[in-house]
Design a protein around this motif. Structure first.
Motif, PDB file in Angstrom:
ATOM      1  N   TYR A   1       0.551  -0.462  -7.645  1.00 10.77           N
ATOM      2  CA  TYR A   1      -0.327  -0.423  -6.678  1.00 10.77           C
ATOM      3  C   TYR A   1      -1.783   0.486  -6.752  1.00 10.77           C
ATOM      4  O   TYR A   1      -1.486   1.814  -6.825  1.00 10.77           O
ATOM      5  CB  TYR A   1       0.604  -0.321  -5.326  1.00 10.77           C
ATOM      6  CG  TYR A   1       1.529  -1.321  -5.163  1.00 10.77           C
ATOM      7  CD1 TYR A   1       1.165  -2.490  -4.818  1.00 10.77           C
ATOM      8  CD2 TYR A   1       2.971  -0.982  -5.126  1.00 10.77           C
ATOM      9  CE1 TYR A   1       2.032  -3.449  -4.770  1.00 10.77           C
ATOM     10  CE2 TYR A   1       3.690  -1.979  -5.077  1.00 10.77           C
ATOM     11  CZ  TYR A   1       3.305  -3.465  -4.701  1.00 10.77           C
ATOM     12  OH  TYR A   1       4.513  -4.272  -4.580  1.00 10.77           O
TER      13      TYR A   1
ATOM     14  N   THR B   1       0.704  -6.400 -11.701  1.00 13.06           N
ATOM     15  CA  THR B   1       2.235  -6.535 -12.177  1.00 13.06           C
ATOM     16  C   THR B   1       2.404  -6.260 -13.574  1.00 13.06           C
ATOM     17  O   THR B   1       1.756  -6.996 -14.507  1.00 13.06           O
ATOM     18  CB  THR B   1       2.708  -8.108 -12.036  1.00 13.06           C
ATOM     19  OG1 THR B   1       2.474  -8.262 -10.559  1.00 13.06           O
ATOM     20  CG2 THR B   1       4.319  -8.257 -12.003  1.00 13.06           C
TER      21      THR B   1
ATOM     22  N   ARG C   1      -3.643  -4.538  -6.743  1.00  8.73           N
ATOM     23  CA  ARG C   1      -1.989  -4.654  -7.357  1.00  8.73           C
ATOM     24  C   ARG C   1      -2.171  -5.319  -8.972  1.00  8.73           C
ATOM     25  O   ARG C   1      -2.901  -6.009  -9.311  1.00  8.73           O
ATOM     26  CB  ARG C   1      -1.248  -5.701  -6.679  1.00  8.73           C
ATOM     27  CG  ARG C   1       0.266  -5.710  -7.393  1.00  8.73           C
ATOM     28  CD  ARG C   1       0.972  -6.991  -6.383  1.00  8.73           C
ATOM     29  NE  ARG C   1       0.601  -8.252  -7.042  1.00  8.73           N
ATOM     30  CZ  ARG C   1       0.673  -9.102  -6.324  1.00  8.73           C
ATOM     31  NH1 ARG C   1       1.060  -9.190  -5.219  1.00  8.73           N
ATOM     32  NH2 ARG C   1       0.267 -10.481  -6.946  1.00  8.73           N
TER      33      ARG C   1
ATOM     34  N   LYS D   1       2.520   3.875  -7.378  1.00  6.89           N
ATOM     35  CA  LYS D   1       1.280   4.059  -6.602  1.00  6.89           C
ATOM     36  C   LYS D   1       0.510   5.245  -7.311  1.00  6.89           C
ATOM     37  O   LYS D   1       0.656   6.004  -7.812  1.00  6.89           O
ATOM     38  CB  LYS D   1       1.678   4.673  -5.144  1.00  6.89           C
ATOM     39  CG  LYS D   1       0.443   4.908  -4.563  1.00  6.89           C
ATOM     40  CD  LYS D   1       1.007   5.479  -3.164  1.00  6.89           C
ATOM     41  CE  LYS D   1      -0.063   5.479  -2.002  1.00  6.89           C
ATOM     42  NZ  LYS D   1       0.204   6.068  -0.739  1.00  6.89           N
TER      43      LYS D   1
ATOM     44  N   SER E   1      -7.525  -5.328 -10.473  1.00  8.32           N
ATOM     45  CA  SER E   1      -6.459  -5.960  -9.410  1.00  8.32           C
ATOM     46  C   SER E   1      -6.462  -7.480 -10.046  1.00  8.32           C
ATOM     47  O   SER E   1      -7.308  -7.978 -10.338  1.00  8.32           O
ATOM     48  CB  SER E   1      -6.911  -5.866  -8.212  1.00  8.32           C
ATOM     49  OG  SER E   1      -5.877  -6.508  -7.295  1.00  8.32           O
TER      50      SER E   1
ATOM     51  N   PHE F   1      -4.629   2.353  -4.778  1.00 10.82           N
ATOM     52  CA  PHE F   1      -5.288   2.823  -3.452  1.00 10.82           C
ATOM     53  C   PHE F   1      -6.566   3.483  -3.668  1.00 10.82           C
ATOM     54  O   PHE F   1      -6.534   4.694  -4.324  1.00 10.82           O
ATOM     55  CB  PHE F   1      -4.246   3.581  -2.656  1.00 10.82           C
ATOM     56  CG  PHE F   1      -3.023   2.789  -2.129  1.00 10.82           C
ATOM     57  CD1 PHE F   1      -2.892   2.376  -0.983  1.00 10.82           C
ATOM     58  CD2 PHE F   1      -1.917   2.679  -2.905  1.00 10.82           C
ATOM     59  CE1 PHE F   1      -1.964   1.757  -0.202  1.00 10.82           C
ATOM     60  CE2 PHE F   1      -0.835   2.088  -2.439  1.00 10.82           C
ATOM     61  CZ  PHE F   1      -0.663   1.418  -1.080  1.00 10.82           C
TER      62      PHE F   1
ATOM     63  N   PHE G   1      -7.354  -1.591  -1.817  1.00 12.78           N
ATOM     64  CA  PHE G   1      -6.118  -1.813  -2.312  1.00 12.78           C
ATOM     65  C   PHE G   1      -5.737  -3.106  -3.396  1.00 12.78           C
ATOM     66  O   PHE G   1      -6.569  -4.180  -3.089  1.00 12.78           O
ATOM     67  CB  PHE G   1      -4.929  -2.198  -1.188  1.00 12.78           C
ATOM     68  CG  PHE G   1      -3.543  -2.680  -1.573  1.00 12.78           C
ATOM     69  CD1 PHE G   1      -2.841  -1.636  -1.962  1.00 12.78           C
ATOM     70  CD2 PHE G   1      -3.427  -3.858  -1.682  1.00 12.78           C
ATOM     71  CE1 PHE G   1      -1.399  -1.776  -2.385  1.00 12.78           C
ATOM     72  CE2 PHE G   1      -2.057  -4.234  -2.307  1.00 12.78           C
ATOM     73  CZ  PHE G   1      -1.101  -3.294  -2.410  1.00 12.78           C
TER      74      PHE G   1
ATOM     75  N   ALA H   1       8.170   0.102  -8.031  1.00 15.52           N
ATOM     76  CA  ALA H   1       6.632   0.336  -7.583  1.00 15.52           C
ATOM     77  C   ALA H   1       5.809   1.722  -7.909  1.00 15.52           C
ATOM     78  O   ALA H   1       6.643   2.618  -7.777  1.00 15.52           O
ATOM     79  CB  ALA H   1       6.575   0.042  -6.038  1.00 15.52           C
TER      80      ALA H   1
END
Length: 189
Positions: free
Chosen positions: A79, A71, A69, A12, A31, A81, A67, A10
């Motif tokens: 991720y 992939t 995401r 961030k 996202s 934020f 938030f 992951a």
């Protein structure tokens, strides 16, 4: 013998900037899942506390985080934020930054001063970042050089200009951050 699947690595990334510059919009634009948003309506309680100068018809605000995401591969997940933009919620930034590999500062050329705190935040913590100038409705009255000078950006900090509502611009901003991170000398530890 079968091996159990391993969890992906992951990464961030923190998305910061002043009130109403497009942080929630950027997270939503890139996202792959419906973003988690902590939007609340502006109320009379914010009158005199939150400046609505330059944000026109804005009637909601992020009170904790956004938030999202992405992939990248089965082995890598990014991720995102998004931070709240109003000064009264900045205390959240200290928790949100934990574990962040890098950041994106979103700026609005009509209100560049709202970006100073975000730039200072990343610089004071030695967190690499890029700056994304959000051209609201295609309007930008300054050159990249003028913006860089007004923000007092180091020459190595990438600066991109576009519309954060466009997924391709959001992708380009994140790729610029990755390129920037990869160009930095590896930490010796």
């Amino acid at each position: 013998m079968t091996t159990s699947p391993t969890a992906p690595s992951a990464v961030k990334i923190l998305i910061a900037g002043g009130f109403g510059v497009g942080k929630t919009t950027l997270v939503g634009a890139v996202s792959e899942v419906a973003p988690l948003r902590t939007e609340e309506y502006l109320t009379q309680a914010s009158v005199g506390v939150d400046s609505l100068t330059g944000v026109g018809r804005k009637n909601t605000t992020t009170v904790a985080l956004d938030f999202g995401r992405i992939t990248v591969s089965p082995e890598l997940v990014v991720y995102l934020f998004g931070t709240p933009g109003q000064e009264r919620f900045w205390f959240m930034w200290n928790d949100l930054v934990n574990g962040a590999l890098g950041g994106v500062v979103i700026a609005d050329t009509r209100r560049l001063e709202t970006s100073f705190a975000s730039i200072d935040f990343f610089e004071s913590r030695d967190i690499p970042f890029v700056v994304a100038i959000n051209c609201f409705h295609g309007h930008n009255t300054r050159t990249a050089e003028e913006i860089r000078a007004a923000l007092d950006l180091d020459p190595h900090v990438p600066l991109l200009v576009g519309d954060v509502r466009e997924r391709t611009f959001g992708r380009d901003v994140l790729l610029a951050l990755v390129d920037h991170l990869m160009s930095l000398p590896a930490a010796v530890g």
